[in-house]
Design an enzyme around this catalytic site. Structure first.
Site, PDB file in Angstrom:
ATOM      1  N   GLY A  13       0.848  -1.188   0.000  1.00  0.00           N
ATOM      2  CA  GLY A  13       0.000   0.000   0.000  1.00  0.00           C
ATOM      3  C   GLY A  13       0.881   1.234   0.000  1.00  0.00           C
ATOM      4  O   GLY A  13       0.564   2.264   0.593  1.00  0.00           O
ATOM      5  N   ALA A  14       2.009   1.116  -0.710  1.00  0.00           N
ATOM      6  CA  ALA A  14       3.079   2.108  -0.628  1.00  0.00           C
ATOM      7  C   ALA A  14       2.680   3.486  -1.131  1.00  0.00           C
ATOM      8  O   ALA A  14       3.229   4.497  -0.677  1.00  0.00           O
ATOM      9  CB  ALA A  14       4.299   1.609  -1.412  1.00  0.00           C
ATOM     10  N   ALA A  15       1.748   3.565  -2.071  1.00  0.00           N
ATOM     11  CA  ALA A  15       1.376   4.858  -2.642  1.00  0.00           C
ATOM     12  C   ALA A  15       0.232   5.532  -1.900  1.00  0.00           C
ATOM     13  O   ALA A  15      -0.105   6.678  -2.197  1.00  0.00           O
ATOM     14  CB  ALA A  15       1.008   4.697  -4.118  1.00  0.00           C
ATOM     15  N   GLY A  16      -0.353   4.835  -0.936  1.00  0.00           N
ATOM     16  CA  GLY A  16      -1.406   5.441  -0.126  1.00  0.00           C
ATOM     17  C   GLY A  16      -0.833   6.415   0.887  1.00  0.00           C
ATOM     18  O   GLY A  16       0.384   6.508   1.077  1.00  0.00           O
ATOM     19  N   LYS A  17      -1.706   7.135   1.554  1.00  0.00           N
ATOM     20  CA  LYS A  17      -1.239   8.164   2.489  1.00  0.00           C
ATOM     21  C   LYS A  17      -0.458   7.571   3.648  1.00  0.00           C
ATOM     22  O   LYS A  17       0.594   8.095   4.037  1.00  0.00           O
ATOM     23  CB  LYS A  17      -2.430   8.988   2.973  1.00  0.00           C
ATOM     24  CG  LYS A  17      -3.049   9.832   1.859  1.00  0.00           C
ATOM     25  CD  LYS A  17      -4.303  10.559   2.311  1.00  0.00           C
ATOM     26  CE  LYS A  17      -4.904  11.360   1.160  1.00  0.00           C
ATOM     27  NZ  LYS A  17      -6.166  12.042   1.542  1.00  0.00           N
ATOM     28  N   THR A 113      -7.761  -2.022   8.427  1.00  0.00           N
ATOM     29  CA  THR A 113      -8.887  -2.514   9.218  1.00  0.00           C
ATOM     30  C   THR A 113      -9.921  -3.164   8.303  1.00  0.00           C
ATOM     31  O   THR A 113      -9.827  -3.086   7.084  1.00  0.00           O
ATOM     32  CB  THR A 113      -9.532  -1.377  10.026  1.00  0.00           C
ATOM     33  OG1 THR A 113      -9.964  -0.340   9.124  1.00  0.00           O
ATOM     34  CG2 THR A 113      -8.552  -0.785  11.020  1.00  0.00           C
ATOM     35  N   HIS A 167     -13.977   9.884  10.316  1.00  0.00           N
ATOM     36  CA  HIS A 167     -12.830   9.677   9.437  1.00  0.00           C
ATOM     37  C   HIS A 167     -13.054  10.359   8.089  1.00  0.00           C
ATOM     38  O   HIS A 167     -14.171  10.732   7.735  1.00  0.00           O
ATOM     39  CB  HIS A 167     -12.587   8.181   9.206  1.00  0.00           C
ATOM     40  CG  HIS A 167     -11.896   7.503  10.344  1.00  0.00           C
ATOM     41  ND1 HIS A 167     -12.558   7.115  11.488  1.00  0.00           N
ATOM     42  CD2 HIS A 167     -10.596   7.152  10.528  1.00  0.00           C
ATOM     43  CE1 HIS A 167     -11.703   6.546  12.324  1.00  0.00           C
ATOM     44  NE2 HIS A 167     -10.505   6.559  11.758  1.00  0.00           N
ATOM     45  N   LYS A 171     -12.069   6.359   3.606  1.00  0.00           N
ATOM     46  CA  LYS A 171     -12.022   5.149   4.428  1.00  0.00           C
ATOM     47  C   LYS A 171     -13.160   4.227   4.012  1.00  0.00           C
ATOM     48  O   LYS A 171     -14.325   4.619   4.022  1.00  0.00           O
ATOM     49  CB  LYS A 171     -12.117   5.495   5.909  1.00  0.00           C
ATOM     50  CG  LYS A 171     -12.002   4.290   6.832  1.00  0.00           C
ATOM     51  CD  LYS A 171     -11.882   4.711   8.288  1.00  0.00           C
ATOM     52  CE  LYS A 171     -11.838   3.494   9.206  1.00  0.00           C
ATOM     53  NZ  LYS A 171     -10.710   2.599   8.906  1.00  0.00           N
TER      54      LYS A 171
END
Length: 278
Positions: A13-17, A113, A167, A171
């Site tokens: 998930g490297a490009a996510g925040k 989650t 959130h 999400k």
């Protein structure tokens, strides 16, 4: 740590925040080395993970959409410490990601989650049979752990409580894993909360939130402009006691993420919750 080889880390998930913040934190940690960066977004394929994360220097680790070859590569680097995969992906993908990591002897640290209780039980069994550490942490904020501990203390004196979690609108799951965990902690106190004073009727289904056990209700809000926030509101005749935690920047999670990466190497089974390793 001076005499040890660095901990090899894969960020999924490297490009996510959260993935970007994790890459920055891992690169800046003296006892860790970034060995892999995985993301399924085609926009980032082949790009340097450091560039995507906003670092001034490249990491020479390209982002790929293939997890298993990275797991195999890190598992094969026998001169290094056991590898760790930090997962900030999607509820639909995280279960298979964790199973794959454990199968390769890579220790998962899971911030995604949305796993069901049954899935967590299955992963716990898989990790125990493999004698491989795994951490599932709904919230990496130390401040949130303190809020939960304060809520447990307050629950001894209040019989009415509700939880509101707020959130960002990106999400995917609701309620949040942190809110569910908080409700579970309160439910374990051995009392039933919120005995109704009247017979309630919902004019719109869900208006009173979701029941999380022992009478505790959770309400979810999703809006742009929010990051991650939670309130635990206790009520009694003549008084309201409110506990609230606000995350204004995702850097708040990084001390917990780095701690989890270090601690998971010491485990031989699945552990749930940041409070278990503090």
């Amino acid at each position: 740590m001076a005499n040890q080889t660095p901990i090899p880390v894969i960020v999924n998930g490297a490009a996510g925040k959260m993935g970007r913040e994790t890459i920055k934190a891992v690169v800046q940690a003296a006892d860790m080395t970034l060995m892999g960066a995985v993301d399924t977004n085609p926009e980032y394929q082949g790009k340097d993970a450091g560039e995507v994360a906003g670092l001034n220097e490249p990491t020479e680790v390209p982002i790929t959409d293939q997890l298993e070859p990275i797991l195999a590569y890190v598992a094969g680097e026998r001169h290094l410490q056991p590898g760790v995969m930090v997962d900030f992906t999607h509820p639909d993908a995280v279960y298979d990601n964790v199973r794959s990591a454990i199968a390769y002897g890579i220790r998962p640290v899971v911030g995604t989650t949305g796993l069901s209780s049954k899935q967590i039980e299955q992963l716990a069994d898989f990790a125990e049979k493999a004698s491989t550490g795994c951490l599932i942490i709904p919230n990496f904020s130390i401040g949130m752990v303190l809020l939960q501990q304060a809520a447990i203390a307050a629950s001894q004196y209040f019989d009415h409580v509700e939880i509101i979690e707020l959130h960002h609108n990106q999400k995917a799951d609701a309620p949040s894993g942190t809110a569910i965990q908080t409700a579970q902690m309160l439910a374990e106190m051995g009392k039933t909360f919120n005995q109704p004073a009247v017979k309630e009727t919902e004019k719109l289904p869900g208006a009173r939130g979701s029941l999380a056990g022992e009478g505790i209700r959770i309400h979810s809000v999703r809006l742009p402009g929010l990051i991650a926030h939670q309130e635990v509101i206790f009520g009694a005749p003549g008084q309201i006691y409110t506990l609230r935690h606000d995350t204004s920047d995702r850097t708040a999670y990084m001390p917990g993420v780095l701690l989890a990466i270090r601690k998971v190497l010491q485990l031989k089974s699945l552990v749930y919750g940041l409070e278990k390793i503090l």
